[in-house]
Design an enzyme around this catalytic site. Structure first.
Site, PDB file in Angstrom:
ATOM      1  N   SER A  93       0.812  -1.220   0.000  1.00 50.50           N
ATOM      2  CA  SER A  93       0.000   0.000   0.000  1.00 50.50           C
ATOM      3  C   SER A  93       0.846   1.270   0.000  1.00 50.50           C
ATOM      4  CB  SER A  93      -0.922   0.016   1.224  1.00 50.50           C
ATOM      5  OG  SER A  93      -0.165  -0.007   2.428  1.00 50.50           O
ATOM      6  N   TYR A  94       2.169   1.148   0.002  1.00 52.80           N
ATOM      7  CA  TYR A  94       3.024   2.335   0.022  1.00 52.80           C
ATOM      8  C   TYR A  94       3.042   2.991  -1.357  1.00 52.80           C
ATOM      9  CZ  TYR A  94       5.016   1.241   4.630  1.00 52.80           C
ATOM     10  OH  TYR A  94       5.208   0.997   5.978  1.00 52.80           O
ATOM     11  N   GLY A  95       2.709   4.262  -1.369  1.00 55.89           N
ATOM     12  CA  GLY A  95       2.557   5.007  -2.609  1.00 55.89           C
ATOM     13  C   GLY A  95       1.147   5.564  -2.654  1.00 55.89           C
ATOM     14  N   GLY A 101       1.872   1.094  -4.625  1.00 59.49           N
ATOM     15  CA  GLY A 101       2.803   0.011  -4.931  1.00 59.49           C
ATOM     16  C   GLY A 101       4.155   0.493  -5.431  1.00 59.49           C
ATOM     17  N   LYS A 129       4.576  -5.723   3.601  1.00 56.64           N
ATOM     18  CA  LYS A 129       3.329  -5.842   4.365  1.00 56.64           C
ATOM     19  C   LYS A 129       2.149  -5.849   3.404  1.00 56.64           C
ATOM     20  CE  LYS A 129       4.525  -2.157   6.687  1.00 56.64           C
ATOM     21  NZ  LYS A 129       5.937  -2.004   6.238  1.00 56.64           N
TER      22      LYS A 129
END
Length: 365
Positions: A93-95, A101, A129
């Protein structure tokens, strides 16, 4: 998957002290002097005593990411590798927005292109994660999320596959499905180990016991842990980890930047962080003063002292990196130890500071 380095190599940006005072404020642990090539155990893995986090990679809202930063991010990654760091934490979920992504994509690209890893890409321990999105309703969907992360990372197997947060407080049935998904990832060989993030004491014990009945060891628990986050619940989590053989990964060891000494009530960061800083910074004077005093005495920086405190507690901190300068400074947290008196001074100052970090809303009991 542990990065193997020759101890005769010249390492830069790391200062060393021979002080090895015992730690008495927490459960005593036998710890090395924190050189990056003296790995610590994390389940079946051997990792550097400090890793790096990649939350900022792709995050425009909080960290001001732009694609023009990619070259400096890659240089930072290379410098970390050269100095023995082999643990990198990310998430699917980073971004933000269309860049969802992006952190995994960049990390995968950097690993593949690294000159220092030719033919040895699997020596980097990637911990990612998986978000507990409401549409991930089956264990198969969670396994598919893992496969998608592997594709973005361009690797065949993860070091650690982690459940990003618990759904026990709002979707308990989904929680069991996600746990089963972690087991399947492990059994299919998609991950070498499994971990959790943002799990409070009660849920941490529950998932540990569940995984144990399925024959899957719980490798790590990632929570907000720092001199700004050492309340009763965080210390209880740390105690449980020590008892059950789970390695605690401490994220935000610098309190989103509040422990760096760069900011004050009249000098705030831009963006959403400024709202949090405005609330907390005015009450941190005792802690910031103690950090500054110890840093000056030791010839260190305030971030190096704050990170070293996390390592002294037996955790593996994962400060974020956005530049070569960040890596250089953070590496200075290795190769030495705070004395017991210095740790007590910091902990007392933290308790004397009327403000502490706001608890992550995703952390459950």
């Amino acid at each position: 998957m542990a990065l193997t380095l020759s101890t005769t190599k010249t390492f830069t940006n790391i200062n060393c002290s021979n002080n090895t005072s015992n730690i008495t404020t927490f459960k005593p642990l036998k710890l090395p002097l924190f050189w990056p090539w003296q790995k610590v155990k994390m389940g079946p893995l051997s990792v550097s005593p400090m890793g790096f986090g990649t939350w900022a990679w792709g995050n425009q809202l909080l960290w001001g990411y732009q694609t023009s930063m990619d070259d400096q991010l890659q240089q930072a990654f290379e410098l970390a590798l050269e100095n023995g760091i082999n643990l990198f934490d990310t998430a699917d979920s980073y971004g933000t927005g269309r860049l969802n992504g992006q952190s995994e994509r960049l990390l995968g690209k950097f690993i593949k292109e690294s000159q220092g890893l030719k033919g040895k890409q699997n020596e980097v321990v990637v911990a990612t994660k998986f978000a507990a999105y409401p549409w991930r309703l089956t264990s198969g969907q969670f396994v598919n999320a893992c496969r998608a992360s592997l594709d973005r990372l361009q690797i065949d197997q993860l070091g650690i596959g982690q459940l990003h947060w618990s759904t026990a407080s709002y979707a308990p049935l989904q929680e069991l499905v996600l746990w089963d998904g972690l087991v399947q990832m492990y059994e299919k060989g998609l991950v070498r180990a499994v971990g959790v993030s943002n799990y409070g004491p009660q849920q941490l014990v529950k998932i540990h016991d569940y995984l144990k009945t399925r024959g899957v060891p719980l490798c790590s628990a990632q929570v907000q842990f720092s001199l700004l986050s050492m309340g009763k619940e965080q210390l209880e989590i740390k105690s449980i980890c020590d008892e059950l053989g789970i390695r605690l990964i401490s994220y935000s060891p610098l309190g989103l930047g509040m422990l760096t000494g760069k900011y004050s009530s009249s000098k705030l960061p831009t963006g959403p962080r400024s709202l949090l800083f405005r609330q907390i910074l005015p009450g941190l004077e005792p802690l910031l003063l103690a950090l500054s005093e110890i840093a000056k005495k030791r010839g260190k920086t305030m971030p190096q002292v704050a990170i070293n405190w996390c390592i002294c507690k037996g955790t593996v901190p994962i400060p974020g990196i956005k530049s070569v300068r960040h890596v250089e400074d953070n590496l200075g947290a290795l190769g030495w130890k705070l004395t017991n008196d210095e740790q007590l001074q910091l902990e007392y100052a933290a308790k004397e500071s009327p403000k502490s970090m706001i608890q992550n809303i995703f952390q459950t009991r």
